[in-house]
Design an enzyme around this catalytic site. Structure first.
Site, mmCIF file in Angstrom:
data_model
loop_
_atom_site.group_PDB
_atom_site.id
_atom_site.type_symbol
_atom_site.label_atom_id
_atom_site.label_comp_id
_atom_site.label_asym_id
_atom_site.label_seq_id
_atom_site.Cartn_x
_atom_site.Cartn_y
_atom_site.Cartn_z
ATOM 1 N N GLU A 1 -9.188 4.249 -4.671
ATOM 2 C CA GLU A 1 -9.127 5.002 -3.411
ATOM 3 C C GLU A 1 -9.727 6.409 -3.527
ATOM 4 O O GLU A 1 -9.454 7.262 -2.676
ATOM 5 C CB GLU A 1 -7.678 5.111 -2.933
ATOM 6 N N HIS B 1 1.503 3.389 4.445
ATOM 7 C CA HIS B 1 0.785 3.703 3.216
ATOM 8 C C HIS B 1 1.172 5.072 2.644
ATOM 9 O O HIS B 1 1.684 5.150 1.536
ATOM 10 C CB HIS B 1 -0.726 3.637 3.533
ATOM 11 N N HIS C 1 2.316 8.923 -1.508
ATOM 12 C CA HIS C 1 3.168 7.947 -0.810
ATOM 13 C C HIS C 1 4.600 8.468 -0.734
ATOM 14 O O HIS C 1 5.538 7.735 -1.050
ATOM 15 C CB HIS C 1 3.208 6.609 -1.550
ATOM 16 N N HIS D 1 -3.475 12.825 -2.154
ATOM 17 C CA HIS D 1 -3.096 11.580 -1.467
ATOM 18 C C HIS D 1 -1.791 11.112 -2.099
ATOM 19 O O HIS D 1 -1.691 10.992 -3.318
ATOM 20 C CB HIS D 1 -4.170 10.501 -1.646
#
Lengths: 248, 248, 248, 248
Positions: free
Chosen positions: D77, D166, D98, D96
């Site tokens: 990613e 996500h 979660h 990024h």
């Protein structure tokens, strides 16, 4: 280390990781099918997962009979493992746990379903097995092959099943996979409880769940395994992976 | 170690475990009936459970009079312990705690009942004692034998009672048992709060509770005790068990 | 150690305890009135509470002017402390914090009131001060004596006040008392959020709150202080107490 | 250390901090734009953030092509990072993650907005990007530049965007800023879930958010950075600040 010794070491690590991540407390257990004999599995003697050492590991026949107990007391609920191996040729590892996030779903009608991509491995909808349906008022423990087969039937071909007022069973193709899916089952339950309080939930679609599972490789489990080993204070030994070494 | 020294050591460990597991904070206490004299019990001087050492332990008569204080200040609420031992010949250990999971049930009408098999030892329904009913506006502390007897009466023959706006008392046949039931009382409260938000709860049936208690042996407490000792940094010394060495 | 050195050491410990117990994160601060000069207070330079050392402590006049800064940058919100000392002769220590349990009560109409005896020290009802009422759209920081006096007025003679979208101030007669009441303010908020979800709450009555406060002595703070020192990795030095050495 | 070496060291620390504070688990990543070349960024090879060492850091072109992979597998990613740098000249660091507190807002209609001053940096309202809108049923991973550009478009000029089922992306002017805003995004989500259960929430006003951002300086990030370094077991090296050394 021989291949078998490596498996035993991994099984000890699995116990420690599940304890460190709060999936098991003093109770719960994880087994692996014997790498050389499909009619046997390996499971610790009756001991809390965080305390387990290599010498605690015992071999069992699929009916739960210990092969060489040497005075070690087995888990009364070892039958769970044998019954799943017996009914599922694809399964090579099994976890039984009482995750405090998962139990609320076992005693209510709220469906447990994947809310994020990391949790797709729990299956589109986790069913609940109730010991009372076929066996009436018991101490809820699965202490016979008959009860364990009933539970394995409720699991069917799925990766996980809840047990009412008791816990869950997670089954899969490797130790790393069942540990991964146990931890993300717990996370999914946590996330779902939080999200419900905020409003209607957009769960993953069936198509999304299928797409996640299709593209999930050993490298996903491996990334988490290294991390969990570190948290649990266990040595980490990178395993050759059975998929391309592409990362996520 | 003599039998008495072993009990004292176990009592120190019990304090440390209850602190480690979050059942007690700076307050709360655990006692054991004197192994040789039913008219005495052992309890720490007034100190936070996590800090307690063997020299903090004092002997008391059932009316709360210290036997040999040597300048050590006792807990103002020691009367709770004596009143329970006085009224219950079967009780050999008592915990008083302020678990933050349990207190919400003490100030609302929500019933606290076993939601999973591990928690069956809390009893089918945990009653609540309110100091205000008989004693009016007080500082809520149980600092007289009279108040303690009122609380013991509310406990009756049960394993646990809540105290409104204050905490709980757990009584049982051994230190290991009351520590176990205190920790699982806390877990049950946590689980019940989570499950309520999901919908109607299927609690254990009376028949299931009875079946769990009938088959629960010392090995269950022992498995958890080893684990909690490890978490609390206390040495663990396996005890001969009073039941068959079958595991769970 | 001189009396002043003892106070400085206690103030460092207070910072570490509040960090360890989660009442403050990288922000928040605790001060003490100068033991020899009522027109001064001691507060750290601008640094996270968990990192504070003795050399970080600075003296301030009640208007927030540093006495001997030696290049150390003060907290922009130090005015909170001076304004409270200015308006309250009885106050000798002040905490400003952003406890994540308390903030939800600052942004909603839900009243925060004592739910258990340990929390009676927060006062019968904790009021909320909103910077916007008198000062309009600001960055919410209390960076002038004028804003701080407005906040101190909302505190009035009480032990605690909430700040909308920001945090809380706790004031009292000693460092140990304000640390104690800050931690139990946080616990009360946690307990109240849990209890609300279970149904209508029976709060402590006014009579009970008064009874708790009347009988609370230094030994209560001392018991907790020893425990919190241990958890925060700080040495504990028993203080002569200003009440009878009876325990709780 | 050279300026570049300092940046690499800071990036390792950022990974460890995000892991320590629970924003990332075994997954999630943080990158920095190359300090000397705007067309490159630095990101770890595919590894859990808590495990990352300096030798894991790789350089990438903005289209995700590794510059000198030396056999190291990149994150699948990584495109997220390049697409944000490509579209936002002001952005020099990207996270990024979660976060389990944030995900519930990504799967429900509940708006995520600043509830306290420390959280103003998340923006007045955090939008949600749904991979399904433009790409249908996928495994939800952003593994192409095309998907990443769609996500970057949803981010727009804001500091953060949620990804349905996500996680989230946080973008900003420095590593310290994106770590800070990631941690306070998580806190804001936690606070908002708690506050909703208490009643209607008074969020920060637009004017307040603007005032906070206008007065926020490097010293705010610095105070937290020292604290988080200590918690993560990383050395802390005070950085010259680009604002006045006034504290908060």
């Amino acid at each position: 280390m021989s291949a078998f010794a490596t498996v035993l070491d991994e099984l000890v690590t699995a116990n420690r990781i599940l304890a460190r991540e709060g999936v098991v407390d003093s109770f719960g257990h994880v087994s692996v099918r014997h790498p050389d004999r499909d009619d046997r599995y390996v499971l610790s003697r009756a001991r809390a997962p965080e305390c387990i050492e290599i010498d605690d590991l015992m071999e069992f026949a699929l009916d739960g009979a210990p092969i060489d107990a040497r005075g070690r007391a087995p888990y009364a609920e070892r039958f769970i493992h044998g019954a799943v191996y017996e009914s599922r040729a694809d399964v090579r590892a099994v976890v039984h746990h009482h995750s405090p996030s998962v139990i609320p779903f076992s005693v209510t009608a709220a469906p447990l379903s994947p809310i994020m991509h990391m949790c797709a491995g729990i299956g589109a909808r986790v069913p609940t097995w109730d010991s009372r349906t076929a066996f009436g008022d018991t101490n809820l423990l699965v202490t016979t092959q008959e009860m364990a087969r009933s539970l394995a039937a409720a699991l069917g071909g799925r990766p996980a099943v809840l047990m009412r007022g008791h816990g869950a069973v997670v089954a899969g193709a490797s130790i790393r996979e069942v540990v991964f899916n146990s931890i993300y089952l717990q996370l999914n339950a946590d996330l779902q409880m939080k999200a419900r309080a905020l409003g209607e939930i957009a769960f993953l679609t069936e198509g999304e769940i299928a797409a996640v599972l299709k593209t999930r490789g050993a490298f996903t489990y491996e990334r988490a395994w290294e991390h969990w080993c570190r948290r649990a204070g266990r040595p980490y030994d990178l395993r050759p992976m059975d998929g391309p070494l592409a990362g996520r």
